[in-house]
Design a protein around this motif. Sequence first.
Motif, PDB file in Angstrom:
ATOM      1  N   GLU A  14       1.062  -1.188   0.032  1.00 24.41           N
ATOM      2  CA  GLU A  14       0.007   0.002  -0.006  1.00 24.41           C
ATOM      3  C   GLU A  14       0.876   1.243  -0.080  1.00 24.41           C
ATOM      4  N   ALA A  15       2.027   1.242   0.810  1.00 20.49           N
ATOM      5  CA  ALA A  15       2.953   2.364   0.902  1.00 20.49           C
ATOM      6  C   ALA A  15       3.564   2.443  -0.452  1.00 20.49           C
ATOM      7  N   ALA A  16       3.947   1.443  -1.305  1.00 22.50           N
ATOM      8  CA  ALA A  16       4.440   1.468  -2.470  1.00 22.50           C
ATOM      9  C   ALA A  16       3.646   2.300  -3.561  1.00 22.50           C
ATOM     10  N   TYR A  17       2.484   1.655  -3.455  1.00 22.26           N
ATOM     11  CA  TYR A  17       1.473   2.433  -4.539  1.00 22.26           C
ATOM     12  C   TYR A  17       1.363   4.158  -4.025  1.00 22.26           C
ATOM     13  N   GLU A  18       0.991   4.445  -2.924  1.00 25.10           N
ATOM     14  CA  GLU A  18       1.027   5.772  -2.627  1.00 25.10           C
ATOM     15  C   GLU A  18       2.192   6.569  -2.957  1.00 25.10           C
ATOM     16  N   LYS A  19       3.512   6.072  -2.481  1.00 26.67           N
ATOM     17  CA  LYS A  19       4.645   6.635  -3.059  1.00 26.67           C
ATOM     18  C   LYS A  19       4.718   6.870  -4.494  1.00 26.67           C
ATOM     19  N   LEU A  20       4.534   5.967  -5.129  1.00 24.73           N
ATOM     20  CA  LEU A  20       4.903   6.122  -6.563  1.00 24.73           C
ATOM     21  C   LEU A  20       3.726   6.811  -7.259  1.00 24.73           C
ATOM     22  N   SER A  21       2.379   6.687  -6.996  1.00 24.95           N
ATOM     23  CA  SER A  21       1.422   7.273  -7.750  1.00 24.95           C
ATOM     24  C   SER A  21       1.336   8.872  -7.346  1.00 24.95           C
ATOM     25  N   ALA A  22       1.834   9.282  -5.967  1.00 24.84           N
ATOM     26  CA  ALA A  22       1.931  10.430  -5.600  1.00 24.84           C
ATOM     27  C   ALA A  22       2.646  11.470  -6.427  1.00 24.84           C
ATOM     28  N   PHE A  23       3.798  10.761  -7.022  1.00 26.48           N
ATOM     29  CA  PHE A  23       4.547  11.525  -8.020  1.00 26.48           C
ATOM     30  C   PHE A  23       4.770  10.755  -9.360  1.00 26.48           C
ATOM     31  N   ASP A  24       3.739  10.477  -9.882  1.00 21.17           N
ATOM     32  CA  ASP A  24       3.334   9.879 -11.121  1.00 21.17           C
ATOM     33  C   ASP A  24       4.353   9.188 -11.778  1.00 21.17           C
ATOM     34  N   LEU A  25       4.747   8.300 -10.792  1.00 21.90           N
ATOM     35  CA  LEU A  25       5.682   7.342 -11.197  1.00 21.90           C
ATOM     36  C   LEU A  25       5.182   5.668 -11.537  1.00 21.90           C
ATOM     37  N   LEU A  26       4.010   5.631 -11.184  1.00 20.36           N
ATOM     38  CA  LEU A  26       3.380   4.206 -11.110  1.00 20.36           C
ATOM     39  C   LEU A  26       3.247   3.617 -12.385  1.00 20.36           C
ATOM     40  N   GLY A  27       3.022   4.295 -13.399  1.00 24.16           N
ATOM     41  CA  GLY A  27       2.581   3.519 -14.877  1.00 24.16           C
ATOM     42  C   GLY A  27       3.507   2.507 -15.372  1.00 24.16           C
ATOM     43  N   PRO A  28       4.487   2.809 -15.288  1.00 24.18           N
ATOM     44  CA  PRO A  28       5.618   1.685 -15.862  1.00 24.18           C
ATOM     45  C   PRO A  28       5.836   0.480 -14.878  1.00 24.18           C
ATOM     46  N   ILE A  29       5.479   0.479 -13.903  1.00 19.71           N
ATOM     47  CA  ILE A  29       5.549  -0.396 -12.750  1.00 19.71           C
ATOM     48  C   ILE A  29       4.475  -1.309 -12.519  1.00 19.71           C
ATOM     49  N   ASP A  30       4.730  -2.665 -12.508  1.00 19.95           N
ATOM     50  CA  ASP A  30       3.981  -3.682 -12.220  1.00 19.95           C
ATOM     51  C   ASP A  30       3.850  -4.221 -11.006  1.00 19.95           C
ATOM     52  N   LEU A  31       3.325  -3.551  -9.888  1.00 25.62           N
ATOM     53  CA  LEU A  31       3.091  -3.856  -8.388  1.00 25.62           C
ATOM     54  C   LEU A  31       2.748  -5.306  -8.018  1.00 25.62           C
ATOM     55  N   GLU A  32       2.129  -5.958  -8.902  1.00 25.61           N
ATOM     56  CA  GLU A  32       1.499  -7.279  -8.532  1.00 25.61           C
ATOM     57  C   GLU A  32       2.662  -7.991  -8.540  1.00 25.61           C
ATOM     58  N   VAL A  33       3.844  -7.929  -9.386  1.00 26.17           N
ATOM     59  CA  VAL A  33       4.643  -9.116  -9.064  1.00 26.17           C
ATOM     60  C   VAL A  33       5.914  -8.327  -8.119  1.00 26.17           C
ATOM     61  N   GLY A  34       5.838  -7.265  -7.387  1.00 29.23           N
ATOM     62  CA  GLY A  34       6.565  -7.105  -6.616  1.00 29.23           C
ATOM     63  C   GLY A  34       7.197  -7.749  -5.337  1.00 29.23           C
ATOM     64  N   GLY A  35       8.328  -7.223  -4.591  1.00 26.09           N
ATOM     65  CA  GLY A  35       8.538  -7.946  -3.172  1.00 26.09           C
ATOM     66  C   GLY A  35       8.520  -6.798  -2.010  1.00 26.09           C
TER      67      GLY A  35
END
Length: 229
Positions: free
Chosen positions: A119-140
């Motif tokens: 959840e924190a990864a999502y908030e941090k990346l989306s807050a600064f428009d960095l989420l688009g290229p990243i597949d959070l589903e397969v992260g650690g």
Amino acid sequence: MQRLVLWDIDRTLIDGGKVGRDVFLAAYLAVVGSEPPRLPDFGGRTDHWLFTTALEWHGREANAEIRAAFFTHLAEHTRASRPQLVARGAALTGAAQALAALAGQTGVVQSVVTGNIREAAYEKLSAFDLLGPIDLEVGGYGCDDGVRSVLVRLAHERAQAKYAATVPARQVVVIGDTPHDIDAARANGALAIGVATGSCGADELREAGADVVLPSLADTAAVLRAALG
């Protein structure tokens, strides 16, 4: 998928303005009833490890139930703190450009290996428009395990399963700003790229065994050369 690029988040892609530390303390207080007697070093550590270590200093043992409660509070406080994150934090120079450039490469999948919970990864990346290229589903993530090398292994396994691809270890790239990131990469046979944008200098990252050390992500071409090997 022919290559898997796993990014650290804090002090690699973003500067969180120490909001994460405030959130950790608030969640800890909500679960334990008091703040930890002292703060562990957050650099390169997982939320799982940080909570377990702080709880041990309180003379208490972490079990699955109390960790789950902590992660729940951590997610809630993280979502609530988004305005502070936006106000105090920032994407690091070159982060958006590096992500976009790698996203344009055939066969490259990007995800994260981070000490943060998902959840924190999502908030941090989306807050600064960095989420688009990243597949959070397969992260650690920091809720998966306390040992960072385990997170690299889990991300590798998850990505191979989702994309129905076999990716050799040396085609996995870990990019981070601390020796913990480098150690986790090396433990899994992955390519280790150090970025000297955190508390550790380039020499320390090299001594940890980084295959490549970059001063920052500002030079997109250099990031591509390093990540594509």
